[in-house]
Every structure is written in structure tokens, then in C-alpha cells.
Design a protein around this motif. Sequence first.
Motif, PDB file in Angstrom:
ATOM      1  N   GLY A 196      59.204  34.442  20.860  1.00  0.00           N
ATOM      2  CA  GLY A 196      60.016  35.196  21.662  1.00  0.00           C
ATOM      3  C   GLY A 196      60.699  36.332  21.035  1.00  0.00           C
ATOM      4  N   ARG A 197      60.575  36.400  19.700  1.00  0.00           N
ATOM      5  CA  ARG A 197      61.193  37.528  18.768  1.00  0.00           C
ATOM      6  C   ARG A 197      59.989  38.717  18.820  1.00  0.00           C
ATOM      7  NH1 ARG A 197      62.910  33.086  14.657  1.00  0.00           N
ATOM      8  NH2 ARG A 197      60.708  33.270  14.366  1.00  0.00           N
ATOM      9  N   TYR A 198      60.710  40.129  18.695  1.00  0.00           N
ATOM     10  CA  TYR A 198      59.795  41.066  18.846  1.00  0.00           C
ATOM     11  C   TYR A 198      59.803  41.591  17.148  1.00  0.00           C
ATOM     12  CZ  TYR A 198      57.264  45.101  19.896  1.00  0.00           C
ATOM     13  OH  TYR A 198      56.241  46.114  19.939  1.00  0.00           O
ATOM     14  N   TRP A 199      58.707  41.775  16.646  1.00  0.00           N
ATOM     15  CA  TRP A 199      58.715  42.491  15.413  1.00  0.00           C
ATOM     16  C   TRP A 199      58.046  43.441  15.485  1.00  0.00           C
ATOM     17  CZ3 TRP A 199      59.706  39.522  10.486  1.00  0.00           C
ATOM     18  CH2 TRP A 199      60.058  38.056  11.078  1.00  0.00           C
ATOM     19  N   PHE A 200      58.388  44.748  14.700  1.00  0.00           N
ATOM     20  CA  PHE A 200      57.868  46.112  14.706  1.00  0.00           C
ATOM     21  C   PHE A 200      58.154  46.803  13.484  1.00  0.00           C
ATOM     22  CE2 PHE A 200      62.117  46.222  16.139  1.00  0.00           C
ATOM     23  CZ  PHE A 200      62.633  47.189  15.890  1.00  0.00           C
ATOM     24  N   GLY A 201      57.345  47.708  12.823  1.00  0.00           N
ATOM     25  CA  GLY A 201      57.309  48.417  11.850  1.00  0.00           C
ATOM     26  C   GLY A 201      57.388  49.963  12.158  1.00  0.00           C
ATOM     27  N   THR A 202      57.722  50.654  11.102  1.00  0.00           N
ATOM     28  CA  THR A 202      57.572  52.235  11.352  1.00  0.00           C
ATOM     29  C   THR A 202      56.897  52.666  10.006  1.00  0.00           C
ATOM     30  OG1 THR A 202      59.790  52.438   9.901  1.00  0.00           O
ATOM     31  CG2 THR A 202      60.123  52.386  12.252  1.00  0.00           C
ATOM     32  N   MET A 203      56.385  53.827  10.354  1.00  0.00           N
ATOM     33  CA  MET A 203      55.508  54.429   9.333  1.00  0.00           C
ATOM     34  C   MET A 203      55.776  55.961   8.940  1.00  0.00           C
ATOM     35  SD  MET A 203      52.214  55.667  11.551  1.00  0.00           S
ATOM     36  CE  MET A 203      51.738  56.820  10.296  1.00  0.00           C
ATOM     37  N   VAL A 204      55.646  56.188   7.864  1.00  0.00           N
ATOM     38  CA  VAL A 204      55.916  57.684   7.512  1.00  0.00           C
ATOM     39  C   VAL A 204      55.001  58.726   7.968  1.00  0.00           C
ATOM     40  CG1 VAL A 204      55.912  59.588   5.533  1.00  0.00           C
ATOM     41  CG2 VAL A 204      56.839  57.099   5.079  1.00  0.00           C
ATOM     42  N   SER A 205      55.310  59.445   8.903  1.00  0.00           N
ATOM     43  CA  SER A 205      54.499  60.417   9.714  1.00  0.00           C
ATOM     44  C   SER A 205      54.728  61.809   9.376  1.00  0.00           C
ATOM     45  CB  SER A 205      54.719  60.218  11.054  1.00  0.00           C
ATOM     46  OG  SER A 205      56.099  60.489  11.592  1.00  0.00           O
ATOM     47  N   ASN A 206      55.713  62.207   8.661  1.00  0.00           N
ATOM     48  CA  ASN A 206      56.241  63.481   8.301  1.00  0.00           C
ATOM     49  C   ASN A 206      56.616  63.452   6.921  1.00  0.00           C
ATOM     50  OD1 ASN A 206      56.866  66.052   8.663  1.00  0.00           O
ATOM     51  ND2 ASN A 206      58.950  65.650   9.566  1.00  0.00           N
ATOM     52  N   GLY A 207      55.713  64.193   5.867  1.00  0.00           N
ATOM     53  CA  GLY A 207      56.424  64.169   4.626  1.00  0.00           C
ATOM     54  C   GLY A 207      55.570  63.298   3.858  1.00  0.00           C
ATOM     55  N   ASP A 208      55.740  63.503   2.521  1.00  0.00           N
ATOM     56  CA  ASP A 208      54.777  63.009   1.140  1.00  0.00           C
ATOM     57  C   ASP A 208      55.540  61.701   0.976  1.00  0.00           C
ATOM     58  OD1 ASP A 208      53.593  62.015  -0.824  1.00  0.00           O
ATOM     59  OD2 ASP A 208      53.694  63.945  -1.899  1.00  0.00           O
ATOM     60  N   TYR A 209      54.897  60.327   1.379  1.00  0.00           N
ATOM     61  CA  TYR A 209      55.406  59.111   1.273  1.00  0.00           C
ATOM     62  C   TYR A 209      56.068  59.112  -0.170  1.00  0.00           C
ATOM     63  CZ  TYR A 209      55.505  54.243   0.139  1.00  0.00           C
ATOM     64  OH  TYR A 209      55.738  52.982  -0.325  1.00  0.00           O
ATOM     65  N   TRP A 264      57.312  44.095  32.987  1.00  0.00           N
ATOM     66  CA  TRP A 264      58.236  44.453  32.094  1.00  0.00           C
ATOM     67  C   TRP A 264      57.677  44.458  30.943  1.00  0.00           C
ATOM     68  CZ3 TRP A 264      62.349  47.617  32.728  1.00  0.00           C
ATOM     69  CH2 TRP A 264      62.847  47.722  34.235  1.00  0.00           C
ATOM     70  N   LEU A 265      57.441  45.508  29.911  1.00  0.00           N
ATOM     71  CA  LEU A 265      57.093  45.433  28.535  1.00  0.00           C
ATOM     72  C   LEU A 265      58.379  45.689  27.686  1.00  0.00           C
ATOM     73  CD1 LEU A 265      53.961  48.013  28.720  1.00  0.00           C
ATOM     74  CD2 LEU A 265      54.064  45.380  28.823  1.00  0.00           C
ATOM     75  N   MET A 266      58.365  45.098  26.543  1.00  0.00           N
ATOM     76  CA  MET A 266      59.091  45.732  25.483  1.00  0.00           C
ATOM     77  C   MET A 266      58.281  46.737  24.823  1.00  0.00           C
ATOM     78  SD  MET A 266      61.836  45.393  23.711  1.00  0.00           S
ATOM     79  CE  MET A 266      62.943  44.125  23.614  1.00  0.00           C
ATOM     80  N   PHE A 304      54.375  42.044  26.025  1.00  0.00           N
ATOM     81  CA  PHE A 304      54.660  41.623  27.179  1.00  0.00           C
ATOM     82  C   PHE A 304      55.984  40.688  27.187  1.00  0.00           C
ATOM     83  CE2 PHE A 304      50.094  41.156  27.151  1.00  0.00           C
ATOM     84  CZ  PHE A 304      49.816  42.248  28.027  1.00  0.00           C
ATOM     85  N   THR A 305      56.761  40.888  28.068  1.00  0.00           N
ATOM     86  CA  THR A 305      58.184  40.132  28.227  1.00  0.00           C
ATOM     87  C   THR A 305      58.216  38.964  29.239  1.00  0.00           C
ATOM     88  OG1 THR A 305      59.266  41.303  29.968  1.00  0.00           O
ATOM     89  CG2 THR A 305      59.254  42.029  27.582  1.00  0.00           C
ATOM     90  N   GLU A 306      59.309  38.100  29.219  1.00  0.00           N
ATOM     91  CA  GLU A 306      59.318  37.025  30.218  1.00  0.00           C
ATOM     92  C   GLU A 306      59.579  37.501  31.716  1.00  0.00           C
ATOM     93  OE1 GLU A 306      62.047  34.294  28.582  1.00  0.00           O
ATOM     94  OE2 GLU A 306      60.481  33.400  27.363  1.00  0.00           O
ATOM     95  N   GLU A 341      46.876  32.773  24.383  1.00  0.00           N
ATOM     96  CA  GLU A 341      48.014  33.551  25.247  1.00  0.00           C
ATOM     97  C   GLU A 341      48.866  34.261  24.542  1.00  0.00           C
ATOM     98  OE1 GLU A 341      50.268  33.001  29.351  1.00  0.00           O
ATOM     99  OE2 GLU A 341      49.288  31.607  28.386  1.00  0.00           O
ATOM    100  N   GLU A 342      49.227  35.559  24.866  1.00  0.00           N
ATOM    101  CA  GLU A 342      50.299  36.514  24.092  1.00  0.00           C
ATOM    102  C   GLU A 342      51.507  35.832  24.280  1.00  0.00           C
ATOM    103  OE1 GLU A 342      49.939  38.817  21.783  1.00  0.00           O
ATOM    104  OE2 GLU A 342      47.979  39.018  21.915  1.00  0.00           O
ATOM    105  N   PRO A 343      52.336  35.517  23.337  1.00  0.00           N
ATOM    106  CA  PRO A 343      53.843  35.203  23.479  1.00  0.00           C
ATOM    107  C   PRO A 343      54.434  36.254  24.183  1.00  0.00           C
ATOM    108  CG  PRO A 343      53.101  34.948  21.222  1.00  0.00           C
ATOM    109  CD  PRO A 343      52.001  35.787  21.801  1.00  0.00           C
ATOM    110  N   ARG A 344      55.611  35.837  24.724  1.00  0.00           N
ATOM    111  CA  ARG A 344      56.439  36.995  25.544  1.00  0.00           C
ATOM    112  C   ARG A 344      57.660  37.265  24.853  1.00  0.00           C
ATOM    113  NH1 ARG A 344      54.273  38.861  30.417  1.00  0.00           N
ATOM    114  NH2 ARG A 344      52.159  38.129  30.675  1.00  0.00           N
ATOM    115  N   VAL A 345      58.276  38.314  24.834  1.00  0.00           N
ATOM    116  CA  VAL A 345      59.457  38.542  24.276  1.00  0.00           C
ATOM    117  C   VAL A 345      60.699  37.948  25.228  1.00  0.00           C
ATOM    118  CG1 VAL A 345      61.246  40.242  23.493  1.00  0.00           C
ATOM    119  CG2 VAL A 345      58.764  40.812  23.272  1.00  0.00           C
ATOM    120  N   THR A 346      61.569  37.320  24.742  1.00  0.00           N
ATOM    121  CA  THR A 346      62.667  36.611  25.554  1.00  0.00           C
ATOM    122  C   THR A 346      63.475  37.608  25.842  1.00  0.00           C
ATOM    123  OG1 THR A 346      62.087  34.421  24.398  1.00  0.00           O
ATOM    124  CG2 THR A 346      64.595  34.909  25.580  1.00  0.00           C
TER     125      THR A 346
END
Length: 314
Positions: A112-125, A69-71, A63-65, A302-307
Motif C-alpha cells: 500500500g505504499r506509493y513509489w514514484f520518481g522524477t525526471m529531468v525535463s528542463n536542462g542538460d542532465y 479516488w486515485l493517488m 488506485f487507492t482503497e 490485481e493492482e495494489p491500492r494505496v492505503t
Amino acid sequence: MLVKQFLYQIPCQNILGENVLWCTQEQALFWTDIHNKLLHIWHFDTQIHQTISLPYKLATFAFTERKEWLMAGFEQGLALFNYKTREMQWVADIEKENPHTRMNDGKCDPKGRYWFGTMVSNGDYAKLDVKQQGALYSAHFDSLPEGSPIQQVHIEHTLSGIHISNGLCFNNDASVMYHSDSSTHKVYQYELDEDGYIIDQRLFAKFEKHCFPDGACVDTQGNVWIALWGGACVVCLNSEGQELFRYPIPVTQGACVAIGGPNMDHLFITSAQENLPKAQLAKQPRAGNVFVYQLSDKLGREEPRVTVPDSSFV
């Protein structure tokens, strides 16, 4: 025991139900079914279950402020997405030149910072170069002079060499972060400085080979709740990494957890049908549903909201 009893399930048959969040403004539960490209919104009082078809796979969101609107972390990058009007504004491409990865788990921290990661979805890690593997990032909007047409987002590359980035969650002042690489069966605890940079880390928990730590949250007591994919349970640990208990669920692939509800005393658990053979699906007819449990205390935060500055909306 912090979990008192099972209450009910929300039938939804998700292929991959993830990123469950309680929204206090809407008094509703949000989650994504990644592979079906659906955003789910379940309204608590009316029990109206709304689904929103999306143009891309939505791996994660916060959620955002800005109301409604969503991030949104779509498979190819970050966007601001209005779940009422369906309006979308792209923020940043993520690993655009890497054909092996997609966006995965994410969470807003209490600053208010948004953290996110990626994953290997195609290929042999194991055969991929570190630059081709998954990574962890944080994002915040830079401050520009008043009157600028749009704010610029700053993306900070935090960790590399990740297979499946997962389980992001934070303590109440964003001084501690939890994060897992599911394929390693390990969860790490990170100490963060005021600006969100890692200053220390330690192994927080390690699970059995059939248990893969997935989505997680932190409660008001500082306990960490983790869905154990493959383990048919949710595990709860204190802030020192001591396992307090495991609570069984009726499916093997629990995917993500959240605590919310009008009194902040409900536990919500998403699940998945992904990669389950027909024989296993026959034994787990509720796989893919969302399960709701009564807690013994008001443990939800309560869920923090992205600034997001007003000038980001044009």
C-alpha cells in the motif's frame, strides 16, 4: 510463448501514453496521455472510451482503497483525485524548488505504499548538480490519533542522481522492486526490507543503445514485462534477469505495459507519438494507440491500492 496473438487496438493517438493499469472494480483500463493532460478510461465490456481533461499533466497514478479516488502524480506534486467527481486534494509538493524536473513513473507496492520518481525535463542532465537531477521516492500516510482532521503523508527520499525514473514494479510480497533510469538502458533489482528500505541491489538487465526501458509490470509467475522505447517491442525476463523473449509491436515507441482483463489474460501496451518526425509518423500510423494481446495463461495480478485513511478525506 506467453503471448498468443494480437487482438485489437484502442485508437487514441496519444502524444505520450503512460501508466496503463487494469482496474478490477471498474473492469476498465486506465492510462494517461501526459502532454495532452488527459486521463483515459476504457471500459472492457462496452468498449466505451472515456477521456477526462485535467488541469495539469498527469505523469503517474495508482488506485487507492477509497473507491473512485486515485493517488495522482501531477507534474508538480501528489494529489488525491476523484475521477468521477473531479474533486482534488493536494497531498505534497515534489521538488517544488527544482525547475529542472517533473514527476514521472510511479507504482503502488503490495503493502500500500506509493513509489514514484522524477525526471529531468528542463536542462542538460550532465551539467546539473545531483540535487537538480531526478530522484526516487516512496510515500505512505502516517498514523495520527483518532479524530485528527487529516492524515499526514510521509515522503521517503530513496535514490538520487536519476535522469529519467521509470519502470517501477514489485514482486507479490514487496520484497523485490524493479526500477530503471531509462537513459542508462539499465534496469536494477532491489531487495527491500519490511519497511520498504533498500537493503541490496544488483543490475537486472541492460539493453542496446536504441532500447530504453520504460513502463513495466510483474506477472503471476514473477516474470518482468518491460516496454522498450525505441525497440519496437516488449521484453519479458524471468526474476533472475534472463531474457525469455521479445514480442514485436507495430510502433517503435512502446511506453508502458499492464496485464489484466476479466480473466487476467490480456496484455495492454501504450505507445507514443512524442518526438517522432513526420516521416516516421507516416510509417507508423498507429503510433500513440493502445495495443491489446491475448496471453496463453492468466498472468495478471490485481493492482495494489494505496492505503489512504478515511480521515484523509475532509
